[in-house]
Write a protein that holds these residues in place. Sequence first.
Motif, PDB file in Angstrom:
ATOM      1  N   GLN A  97      64.316  15.859  23.734  1.00 17.71           N
ATOM      2  CA  GLN A  97      63.184  16.470  23.344  1.00 17.71           C
ATOM      3  C   GLN A  97      62.852  16.705  22.038  1.00 17.71           C
ATOM      4  OE1 GLN A  97      63.958  19.820  25.779  1.00 17.71           O
ATOM      5  NE2 GLN A  97      63.955  18.795  27.625  1.00 17.71           N
ATOM      6  N   LYS A 150      56.953  23.450  19.974  1.00 21.54           N
ATOM      7  CA  LYS A 150      55.711  23.794  20.718  1.00 21.54           C
ATOM      8  C   LYS A 150      54.508  23.054  20.236  1.00 21.54           C
ATOM      9  CE  LYS A 150      56.421  28.296  22.928  1.00 21.54           C
ATOM     10  NZ  LYS A 150      56.295  29.488  22.936  1.00 21.54           N
ATOM     11  N   LEU A 201      54.502  19.325  20.687  1.00 21.59           N
ATOM     12  CA  LEU A 201      54.191  18.982  22.279  1.00 21.59           C
ATOM     13  C   LEU A 201      52.581  19.529  22.544  1.00 21.59           C
ATOM     14  CD1 LEU A 201      56.762  20.623  24.299  1.00 21.59           C
ATOM     15  CD2 LEU A 201      56.327  18.496  24.292  1.00 21.59           C
ATOM     16  N   GLN A 211      51.091  16.370  21.163  1.00 25.57           N
ATOM     17  CA  GLN A 211      51.099  15.142  22.092  1.00 25.57           C
ATOM     18  C   GLN A 211      50.405  15.312  23.424  1.00 25.57           C
ATOM     19  OE1 GLN A 211      53.632  13.238  21.172  1.00 25.57           O
ATOM     20  NE2 GLN A 211      53.806  11.869  22.659  1.00 25.57           N
ATOM     21  N   PHE A 268      56.362  21.152  30.140  1.00 24.24           N
ATOM     22  CA  PHE A 268      57.043  20.655  29.176  1.00 24.24           C
ATOM     23  C   PHE A 268      57.748  21.646  28.244  1.00 24.24           C
ATOM     24  CE2 PHE A 268      55.070  16.203  28.887  1.00 24.24           C
ATOM     25  CZ  PHE A 268      56.027  15.802  30.072  1.00 24.24           C
TER      26      PHE A 268
END
Length: 299
Positions: free
Chosen positions: A173, A223, A226, A229, A243
């Motif tokens: 991650q 965060k 993400l 993304q 996620f």
Amino acid sequence: MMDSGLFFADSNRQAQKATKNPSKKLGIYLFTLFSLAAILYGLYQRDNSYLSAEEGWGYILGIVGGGAMLLLGLYPLRKNLRFMHHWGPMHVWFKLHMMLGIIGPILVLYHCNFSLGSTNSNLALYSMLIVACSGLIGRYFFTKVHYGLYGQKVTLKGMRDKLKISKGNLGQQISLSPKVTLLIKKYERLMLKPQNFFIQFSFLPLTFLRSKWLCWRIKHKLKSDLKKQARKNNWDIEMLHNFINEVVLNLHEYFSCVKKTSQLSMFAKLFSIWHMLHLPLFFMLITMGIIHVVVVHMY
Ligand code: HEM
């Protein structure tokens, strides 16, 4: 950035963990809340109380509270005496020990109406409060050298293996964020270098704050990565939340692993010092309790 398959394969394990803990935690929170409320209520009401230590319910509370404290001594006996080894699981005895260690002193506080009395009663009361507070400190040390309250004793090798796994989970991650990778590398190097007991002990609050701050910074960064993304790949909101939950869980697990590994030997030392002090305090309590009971029935 991440393989969603890997994410969800792992999330079952994490979800199981998460669903196991909340009800346990709720029980502990409720018990703590109830105990604190009982103490505050007793303190607040002590001038209006009709309880008397010498007779009626006040007297009975003293007997039950004292009995509870005698009963909790069964836990160390169950742990150490061979013939008791098949008397039910240890974790149940331990849970009972801790509950009686809180309920017993609260009942005795009601018995004495949260006030001081004669010298012998005061000595018994102080001994009880010291032993109960010492128990709470011991509980804190205990969780640092065991896997939770009812788990096995932690070993350095076991902890290093756990850390490797936890870092592996996190690795997927954080792999696209060199800044986070660097921060984690630096943190790990600092935390895991061998340290003197006294230095490590004096820097405990600072280590705590540093870990919290870094964990918060990394969480924030991951965060936001993400979210970017998610926009790029058109993830739906549920997927993004899954996620994020996964990342946060793994991050917390990783930080707690690093801290536990680095502080293990220090807490093992503190726990063994605590053991050496707690047992004599327990005997002091028993002695003071017996003297108190004999004296109040003699005069
Ligand atoms: C008046 C109340 C209490 C008394 C008389 C008492 C007594 C004892 C005794 C005699 C031991 C064994 C010590 C040894 O083996 O060296 C012990 C262990 C322990 N007690 Fe208590 N205790 C009390 C309250 C508490 C409370 C309130 C807690 C936590 C909530 C607690 C947590 C512990 C822990 C963590 C251990 C160590 C367990 C182990 O190493 O296996 N105690 N206590």
